[in-house]
Design a protein around this motif. Sequence first.
Motif, short mmCIF file in Angstrom:
data_model
loop_
_atom_site.label_atom_id
_atom_site.label_comp_id
_atom_site.label_asym_id
_atom_site.label_seq_id
_atom_site.Cartn_x
_atom_site.Cartn_y
_atom_site.Cartn_z
N LEU A 144 0.83 -1.21 0.00
CA LEU A 144 0.00 0.00 0.00
C LEU A 144 0.87 1.26 0.00
O LEU A 144 0.56 2.23 -0.69
N ALA A 145 1.96 1.24 0.75
CA ALA A 145 2.85 2.40 0.79
C ALA A 145 3.45 2.68 -0.60
O ALA A 145 3.53 3.83 -1.03
N ILE A 146 3.86 1.63 -1.28
CA ILE A 146 4.39 1.80 -2.63
C ILE A 146 3.30 2.31 -3.57
O ILE A 146 3.53 3.20 -4.40
N SER A 147 2.11 1.76 -3.43
CA SER A 147 1.00 2.18 -4.29
C SER A 147 0.64 3.64 -4.06
O SER A 147 0.33 4.38 -5.02
N ARG A 148 0.66 4.08 -2.82
CA ARG A 148 0.39 5.50 -2.54
C ARG A 148 1.41 6.39 -3.24
O ARG A 148 1.07 7.45 -3.77
N ALA A 149 2.66 5.95 -3.25
CA ALA A 149 3.68 6.73 -3.95
C ALA A 149 3.40 6.77 -5.45
O ALA A 149 3.54 7.82 -6.09
N ILE A 150 3.01 5.63 -6.01
CA ILE A 150 2.68 5.58 -7.44
C ILE A 150 1.54 6.55 -7.76
O ILE A 150 1.55 7.23 -8.80
N MET A 151 0.56 6.65 -6.85
CA MET A 151 -0.60 7.49 -7.10
C MET A 151 -0.26 8.98 -7.16
O MET A 151 -1.02 9.77 -7.72
N ALA A 152 0.90 9.36 -6.62
CA ALA A 152 1.32 10.76 -6.73
C ALA A 152 1.81 11.10 -8.13
O ALA A 152 2.07 12.26 -8.43
N LYS A 153 1.94 10.08 -8.99
CA LYS A 153 2.43 10.26 -10.35
C LYS A 153 3.82 10.92 -10.35
O LYS A 153 4.06 11.91 -11.07
N PRO A 154 4.77 10.39 -9.56
CA PRO A 154 6.07 11.04 -9.47
C PRO A 154 6.97 10.67 -10.64
O PRO A 154 6.70 9.74 -11.39
N ARG A 155 8.06 11.40 -10.77
CA ARG A 155 9.09 11.04 -11.73
C ARG A 155 10.14 10.14 -11.08
O ARG A 155 10.84 9.40 -11.76
N VAL A 156 10.27 10.26 -9.76
CA VAL A 156 11.22 9.44 -9.00
C VAL A 156 10.53 8.92 -7.75
O VAL A 156 9.82 9.67 -7.06
N ILE A 157 10.72 7.63 -7.46
CA ILE A 157 10.29 7.05 -6.19
C ILE A 157 11.53 6.62 -5.42
O ILE A 157 12.38 5.90 -5.94
N LEU A 158 11.61 7.07 -4.17
CA LEU A 158 12.67 6.66 -3.26
C LEU A 158 12.13 5.54 -2.39
O LEU A 158 11.19 5.74 -1.62
N LEU A 159 12.70 4.34 -2.51
CA LEU A 159 12.23 3.16 -1.78
C LEU A 159 13.22 2.81 -0.69
O LEU A 159 14.35 2.44 -0.97
N ASP A 160 12.79 2.89 0.55
CA ASP A 160 13.68 2.63 1.68
C ASP A 160 13.35 1.28 2.32
O ASP A 160 12.34 1.13 3.02
N GLU A 161 14.23 0.30 2.07
CA GLU A 161 14.13 -1.03 2.69
C GLU A 161 12.75 -1.65 2.48
O GLU A 161 12.05 -2.01 3.43
N ALA A 162 12.36 -1.81 1.23
CA ALA A 162 11.03 -2.35 0.92
C ALA A 162 10.84 -3.77 1.41
O ALA A 162 9.71 -4.22 1.60
N SER A 163 11.93 -4.51 1.64
CA SER A 163 11.80 -5.90 2.08
C SER A 163 11.91 -6.06 3.59
O SER A 163 11.78 -7.17 4.11
N LEU A 164 12.13 -4.95 4.32
CA LEU A 164 12.41 -5.03 5.75
C LEU A 164 11.26 -5.67 6.52
O LEU A 164 10.11 -5.24 6.42
N GLY A 165 11.57 -6.71 7.27
CA GLY A 165 10.59 -7.36 8.12
C GLY A 165 9.62 -8.28 7.41
O GLY A 165 8.69 -8.81 8.03
#
Length: 236
Positions: A144-165
């Motif tokens: 959901l956090a990644i999807s929220r970022a996608i919904m902003a229609k950004p040119r760059v997404i910064l992903l911090d430890e997407a696999s953590l936990g």
Amino acid sequence: MSLLELENVTASYGHAEVLHGISFVLDENAAAGILGANGAGKTTTLRAISGMVATTGKITFDGKDITGMRPDQVARLGIAHVPEGRGTISDLTVHDNLKVGAYQRHDRKQIATDIEFCLDLFPNLRERIGSNASALSGGEQQMLAISRAIMAKPRVILLDEASLGLAPSTAQRVYQAIRRLRAESSVSLVVVEQNAMLAFSVVDHAIVLEIGTTSLSGTKAELMGMDAVRRAYLGG
């Protein structure tokens, strides 16, 4: 063409300097990785880009100097940050979280199309569309956090430890979706990861940080061929 560039960037929390002159380039339609152990400065590098910590040096986005800008100003320019710890709004539903991600947009038809894209990218979210974010599993919250970022229609997404936990199988599903996002959109990615194998499945090139400095940099193939990287991050 360079889209995002850090030149000799330092970052500090109060009087404690954490980054000691980092340089980094992200090209248009590319994915770059930042690897390193805990405390190496990976998260701080993303916070520096997002305007969340005090910095010196120069950070350029699409030719514009963004050094010292506030996080909201950076976000409006087209940089979305998915922080460690996910950052969903727990008392809103999955659907409302996605709409919040698009709060600066006014293209209603495209917003609906992009919500559908996110639900197709992460089928778990479609099944939980009416559930509050607080009721989701850790993996679903990351989706959901990644999807929220996608919904902003950004040119760059910064992903911090997407696999953590996450369980290994869930982490693989998340990164499978990230690879698809790369293939089906023009968004560029900066991927911070301790799991180098997952990062290398997405990125074109990477830097390795040690105690706030760059110890290694190169293409994915170059880094995977280095003995130091194989021993420290690839189990070889």
